[in-house]
Scaffold this motif. Structure first.
Motif, PDB file in Angstrom:
ATOM      1  N   ALA A  76     -12.928   1.601  29.019  1.00 12.36           N
ATOM      2  CA  ALA A  76     -11.535   1.999  29.220  1.00 12.36           C
ATOM      3  C   ALA A  76     -10.625   0.787  29.020  1.00 12.36           C
ATOM      4  CB  ALA A  76     -11.353   2.554  30.623  1.00 12.36           C
ATOM      5  N   PRO A  77      -9.422   0.994  28.470  1.00 14.00           N
ATOM      6  CA  PRO A  77      -8.487  -0.129  28.316  1.00 14.00           C
ATOM      7  C   PRO A  77      -8.195  -0.842  29.632  1.00 14.00           C
ATOM      8  CG  PRO A  77      -7.736   1.772  27.059  1.00 14.00           C
ATOM      9  CD  PRO A  77      -8.888   2.239  27.880  1.00 14.00           C
ATOM     10  N   PHE A 107     -12.013   3.415  24.964  1.00 17.67           N
ATOM     11  CA  PHE A 107     -12.200   4.831  25.282  1.00 17.67           C
ATOM     12  C   PHE A 107     -11.011   5.237  26.137  1.00 17.67           C
ATOM     13  CE2 PHE A 107     -14.841   8.152  27.727  1.00 17.67           C
ATOM     14  CZ  PHE A 107     -14.462   9.147  26.847  1.00 17.67           C
ATOM     15  N   ASP A 108     -10.003   5.785  25.496  1.00 14.67           N
ATOM     16  CA  ASP A 108      -8.707   6.033  26.129  1.00 14.67           C
ATOM     17  C   ASP A 108      -8.665   7.454  26.693  1.00 14.67           C
ATOM     18  OD1 ASP A 108      -6.052   5.791  26.890  1.00 14.67           O
ATOM     19  OD2 ASP A 108      -5.278   6.307  24.903  1.00 14.67           O
ATOM     20  N   ARG A 109      -9.376   7.649  27.797  1.00 16.68           N
ATOM     21  CA  ARG A 109      -9.442   8.994  28.378  1.00 16.68           C
ATOM     22  C   ARG A 109      -8.563   9.154  29.605  1.00 16.68           C
ATOM     23  NH1 ARG A 109     -12.277  12.420  31.864  1.00 16.68           N
ATOM     24  NH2 ARG A 109     -13.288  10.704  32.967  1.00 16.68           N
ATOM     25  N   ARG A 110      -8.476   8.117  30.429  1.00 20.21           N
ATOM     26  CA  ARG A 110      -7.718   8.238  31.686  1.00 20.21           C
ATOM     27  C   ARG A 110      -6.774   7.052  31.834  1.00 20.21           C
ATOM     28  NH1 ARG A 110     -11.895   9.066  36.457  1.00 20.21           N
ATOM     29  NH2 ARG A 110      -9.929   9.148  37.606  1.00 20.21           N
ATOM     30  N   PRO A 111      -5.577   7.106  31.217  1.00 19.97           N
ATOM     31  CA  PRO A 111      -4.615   6.015  31.378  1.00 19.97           C
ATOM     32  C   PRO A 111      -4.181   5.879  32.837  1.00 19.97           C
ATOM     33  CG  PRO A 111      -3.973   7.501  29.600  1.00 19.97           C
ATOM     34  CD  PRO A 111      -5.079   8.170  30.346  1.00 19.97           C
ATOM     35  N   GLY A 138      -4.166  10.429  27.606  1.00 19.21           N
ATOM     36  CA  GLY A 138      -5.032   9.562  26.833  1.00 19.21           C
ATOM     37  C   GLY A 138      -5.409  10.162  25.493  1.00 19.21           C
ATOM     38  N   ARG A 139      -5.567   9.310  24.525  1.00 18.49           N
ATOM     39  CA  ARG A 139      -5.930   9.776  23.188  1.00 18.49           C
ATOM     40  C   ARG A 139      -7.248  10.551  23.198  1.00 18.49           C
ATOM     41  NH1 ARG A 139      -5.496   9.265  17.812  1.00 18.49           N
ATOM     42  NH2 ARG A 139      -7.387   8.933  16.576  1.00 18.49           N
ATOM     43  N   HIS A 140      -8.136  10.196  24.117  1.00 21.92           N
ATOM     44  CA  HIS A 140      -9.453  10.822  24.153  1.00 21.92           C
ATOM     45  C   HIS A 140      -9.628  11.750  25.359  1.00 21.92           C
ATOM     46  CE1 HIS A 140     -10.307   6.872  21.947  1.00 21.92           C
ATOM     47  NE2 HIS A 140     -10.216   7.827  21.045  1.00 21.92           N
ATOM     48  N   SER A 141      -8.510  12.225  25.910  1.00 21.13           N
ATOM     49  CA  SER A 141      -8.567  13.151  27.033  1.00 21.13           C
ATOM     50  C   SER A 141      -8.918  14.557  26.554  1.00 21.13           C
ATOM     51  CB  SER A 141      -7.215  13.189  27.759  1.00 21.13           C
ATOM     52  OG  SER A 141      -6.895  11.939  28.309  1.00 21.13           O
ATOM     53  N   GLY A 142      -9.581  15.311  27.420  1.00 22.88           N
ATOM     54  CA  GLY A 142      -9.898  16.698  27.106  1.00 22.88           C
ATOM     55  C   GLY A 142     -11.014  16.819  26.081  1.00 22.88           C
ATOM     56  N   TRP A 143     -11.462  18.066  25.854  1.00 21.47           N
ATOM     57  CA  TRP A 143     -12.555  18.294  24.919  1.00 21.47           C
ATOM     58  C   TRP A 143     -12.183  17.880  23.507  1.00 21.47           C
ATOM     59  CZ3 TRP A 143     -16.850  18.646  27.307  1.00 21.47           C
ATOM     60  CH2 TRP A 143     -16.931  19.270  28.542  1.00 21.47           C
ATOM     61  N   ALA A 144     -10.941  18.170  23.115  1.00 18.18           N
ATOM     62  CA  ALA A 144     -10.513  17.785  21.768  1.00 18.18           C
ATOM     63  C   ALA A 144     -10.511  16.276  21.610  1.00 18.18           C
ATOM     64  CB  ALA A 144      -9.130  18.357  21.478  1.00 18.18           C
ATOM     65  N   GLY A 145     -10.100  15.565  22.668  1.00 16.53           N
ATOM     66  CA  GLY A 145     -10.094  14.106  22.621  1.00 16.53           C
ATOM     67  C   GLY A 145     -11.487  13.524  22.516  1.00 16.53           C
TER      68      GLY A 145
END
Length: 337
Positions: A46-47, A67-71, A79-86
């Motif tokens: 994560a950042p 891995f930008d899931r939870r800013p 986050g760019r990688h949040s959710g299933w699509a991310g």
């Protein structure tokens, strides 16, 4: 890279989001790299771990991949990688790198397994604590997660690394100092009084914050002994540092300096040059211990830290408010001799 190097091209993913978490894991990541192509890994983190600043200069790191899931909540963005699509997007971003294996330092590998499927990574190593994990992960020695009284992150990383054959015994967390940052900090801290104590005033959560009043009193006590004090934090602690310094007794204020404008790498370098680091349970005290400086953590009633008994000194009580500056000063002076 030699064409004869048949070791697997490896990505390593850290699930935990803190800078201190990365410090605890770094030596185990190095061990994975020793068994990987070119003696290097690609580190996925994560950042918020600030991995480029902390370990990006290490020879065993090929690259750092965010891995930008939870800013952070303060960023107020998705986050760019949040959710299933991310997650699927992240897998597509990894695919061109053609990794042979993913090593997951994670107790919830489900999302990462989806990423690996999309990226074409078929060897996926993980804890394997549950039946479902054992079905989805590549079959290897499994571990049971640590359930004891101490903080679990380091314990789980240790057990996993030993089980996988990356190392033979627990490794005390260590990080190296970037030479360029060390040169800048030597010059910046040269005028300050010795012995020099860094007060780590930042806190990721309010319940970890020892408080302005306590830091003011501790700074006064140390400065009254003729010791130097460095109020250390990030930009978010800029006003707090100014407020603490302003409340230090005028005759002692010249011995108290603030530093909230440095990079993470510069904070690590500064902590390698002080005699002690005292403060909240935050990344800075883990940086200090990681470079061999005595770190005194005002923990209160929270789970103990057992990863470095030589350098991490815990101050605990039934309530955080029960730990007074006089207690901290006495402990620091006793430990430092």
């Amino acid at each position: 890279m030699s064409m004869d190097d048949t070791r697997p091209r490896t990505a390593v993913q850290l699930q935990l989001n803190g800078m201190g978490d990365l410090v605890w894991h770094a030596q185990y990541f190095r061990c994975v790299a020793e068994q990987s192509q070119g003696g290097q890994i690609s580190l996925i983190a994560a950042p918020t771990t600030m991995a480029r600043e902390l370990v990006g200069h290490e020879p065993w790191v090929r690259e750092v991949i965010d891995f930008d899931r939870r800013p952070r909540r303060s960023e107020r963005r998705k986050g760019r990688h949040s959710g299933w699509a991310g997650l699927l997007r992240f897998g597509a971003e990894l695919a061109p790198r053609r990794f042979d294996r993913m090593v997951l330092f994670s107790d919830h590998p489900g999302r990462a397994i989806l990423v690996c499927w999309r990226a074409g990574i078929r060897t996926i190593l993980g804890f394997g604590e549950t039946r479902l994990q054992r079905l989805l992960l590549t079959k290897t020695p499994w571990i049971q997660r640590y359930r004891g009284p101490a903080v679990a992150g380091y314990k789980d990383a240790t057990a996993f690394s030993i089980a996988q054959g990356f190392c033979r015994a627990p490794i005390v967390p260590r990080i190296s100092v970037r030479p360029d940052a060390l040169a800048r900090m030597r010059e910046r801290l040269a005028p300050l009084q010795r012995p020099l104590h860094a007060l780590a005033i930042g806190a990721s959560e309010p319940y970890k914050q020892w408080g302005e009043r306590n830091f003011v009193e501790l700074a006064n006590r140390l400065a009254a002994r003729g010791h130097g004090v460095l109020l250390l934090g990030g930009p978010a602690e800029s006003q707090l540092a100014k407020d603490i310094q302003a409340r230090v007794e005028p005759a002692l204020r010249g011995l108290v300096t603030t530093m909230t404008d440095g990079t993470v790498a510069e904070s690590v370098a500064a902590l390698s040059l002080v005699q002690s680091c005292i403060g909240n349970d935050t990344g800075a005290v883990q940086f200090a211990a990681g470079v061999g400086t005595h770190a005194f953590v005002v923990l209160g009633p929270r789970p103990p830290l057992e990863h470095d008994p030589e350098h991490v000194h815990m101050l605990q009580a039934a309530r955080l408010a029960d730990i007074g500056p006089a207690d901290v000063e006495s402990r620091v002076l006793a430990e430092l001799g």
